[in-house]
Design an enzyme around this catalytic site. Sequence first.
Site, PDB file in Angstrom:
ATOM      1  N   ASP A   1      -7.597   3.968  -4.763  1.00  0.00           N
ATOM      2  CA  ASP A   1      -6.651   3.258  -5.149  1.00  0.00           C
ATOM      3  C   ASP A   1      -6.179   3.085  -6.511  1.00  0.00           C
ATOM      4  OD1 ASP A   1      -4.483   1.401  -5.057  1.00  0.00           O
ATOM      5  OD2 ASP A   1      -4.681   0.985  -2.927  1.00  0.00           O
TER       6      ASP A   1
ATOM      7  N   SER B   1       1.253   0.560  -2.778  1.00  0.00           N
ATOM      8  CA  SER B   1       0.175   1.327  -1.772  1.00  0.00           C
ATOM      9  C   SER B   1       0.571   1.601  -0.382  1.00  0.00           C
ATOM     10  CB  SER B   1      -0.904   0.510  -1.769  1.00  0.00           C
ATOM     11  OG  SER B   1      -1.768   0.581  -3.130  1.00  0.00           O
TER      12      SER B   1
ATOM     13  N   ASP C   1      -5.529  -4.092   4.919  1.00  0.00           N
ATOM     14  CA  ASP C   1      -4.803  -3.835   3.401  1.00  0.00           C
ATOM     15  C   ASP C   1      -3.956  -2.477   3.749  1.00  0.00           C
ATOM     16  OD1 ASP C   1      -3.950  -4.602   1.104  1.00  0.00           O
ATOM     17  OD2 ASP C   1      -5.465  -3.811  -0.043  1.00  0.00           O
TER      18      ASP C   1
ATOM     19  N   GLU D   1     -11.344   4.934   1.299  1.00  0.00           N
ATOM     20  CA  GLU D   1     -10.688   4.407   0.243  1.00  0.00           C
ATOM     21  C   GLU D   1     -11.879   3.692  -0.772  1.00  0.00           C
ATOM     22  OE1 GLU D   1      -8.118   0.880   0.713  1.00  0.00           O
ATOM     23  OE2 GLU D   1      -6.855   1.674  -1.229  1.00  0.00           O
TER      24      GLU D   1
ATOM     25  N   ASP E   1      -3.108   7.033  -4.766  1.00  0.00           N
ATOM     26  CA  ASP E   1      -1.826   6.773  -3.990  1.00  0.00           C
ATOM     27  C   ASP E   1      -0.931   6.639  -5.356  1.00  0.00           C
ATOM     28  OD1 ASP E   1      -3.109   4.384  -4.848  1.00  0.00           O
ATOM     29  OD2 ASP E   1      -2.757   3.227  -3.240  1.00  0.00           O
ATOM     30  N   HIS E   2      -1.341   6.120  -6.262  1.00  0.00           N
ATOM     31  CA  HIS E   2      -0.517   5.938  -7.600  1.00  0.00           C
ATOM     32  C   HIS E   2      -1.465   5.456  -8.903  1.00  0.00           C
ATOM     33  CE1 HIS E   2      -1.522   1.668  -6.789  1.00  0.00           C
ATOM     34  NE2 HIS E   2      -1.083   1.926  -5.790  1.00  0.00           N
TER      35      HIS E   2
HETATM   36 MG    MG Z   1      -5.562   0.300  -1.091  1.00  0.00          MG
HETATM   37 ZN    ZN Z   2      -2.016  -2.015  -6.837  1.00  0.00          ZN
END
Ligand code: MG
Ligand code: ZN
Length: 369
Positions: free
Chosen positions: A37, A80, A131, A252, A299-300
């Site tokens: 993440d 996310s 999350d 993750e 994710d970014h």
């Molecule tokens: Mg996350």
């Molecule tokens: Zn963030």
Amino acid sequence: MKYLLLLLLGLLPAPKAASPVTPVPTHPKNIILLIGDGMGLTQISAAVYPGGEPRKLNLQAFPVTGLVKTHSYNKLITDSAAAATAFGCGCKTKNGVIGLNHKMQPCTSVLELAKAQGLATGLVVNSHITDATPAAFLAHVPERGMMEDIAAYFATNSLDCLIGGGQKYFEQRADGQNLYQKMEDSGWQMSGYKTTSLQNTTPNPAHPFAWFSAWEKPGTILDGREYLLEATTKATSFLQKRSEKGFFLMVEGSQIDWACHQKNAEWALREIQEFDQVVGAALEFARRDGNTLVIVTADHETGGMSLVQSNKGDKVDVEFNTGSHTATLVPLYAFGPGAEAFNGVYDNTKIYQKMREALQLQDVQPVKN
Ligand code: MG
Ligand code: ZN
């Protein structure tokens, strides 16, 4: 020409046929999807150049790399939730939305499709399991903050292995339900940090398995939290025994993002280093197994991180340009049967499609709670 003529006349032995090569299968039995993440290319570069000699990462062992566009349905800079809905469920949605498309209709996740086809499924994180990133693989809710609603999706039979924090959202709920107990009653092997360490937990593959790492958010790696490697090893061997049809596992490295939001370079580096160890363990499993596709991506990017010349000798300093996410493309790494499909530059929704094609997953309706 003369050779060809002699060959045609049968006066020369024909050249030997190439020795048979074992065909590489394009359809793996298992997928391990590893999400860092907030892990952009600079975060990875920071782990290559942490000071002193450049380090060799497990990420360097991947034969296929791609670049992923991460924008969401309504924003150039994703969060996310929208990103995980894109690669988990294949649809671009609005920031903050979990497992629903932009019209707020549920979209089936790759994990749900895998489960419907008899594969074993797992989610392993070092955030709370409710999350946004893990949630989008199972839950369908309009707002990522709906932790208790998200937890209810985990307490179904869609999942075989759950490791992460957030026990609270299963036990101490506004609706008074005890989902931890409910899961145990329906055959889940339930345990957690309160009673037993993960090392001392030996799940029986005949039943689904959950281990909670924290009541709410797990601590940081700087505080001594480091179960992700153990969890990944445990989950892969458990899932392999759980179904002979194969498995889908998402792991993750959740807190790379949290560290970069805080502009804490030391914290971020330690989280990335742990995540790379997890990547190493997944690769080792895939090499041994021979039928597993390993995909690593993000994710970014978080923090607009850059590596600049340090004024302390030949070193780099980490600088952050923002405390938020950025729109920069993120790298993707693939290894194993079907990896070639991940070469190139594409949208995050394509990751979902490529995973579906790899596992040959058919359409089914999403599970309703
Ligand atoms: Mg996350
Ligand atoms: Zn963030």
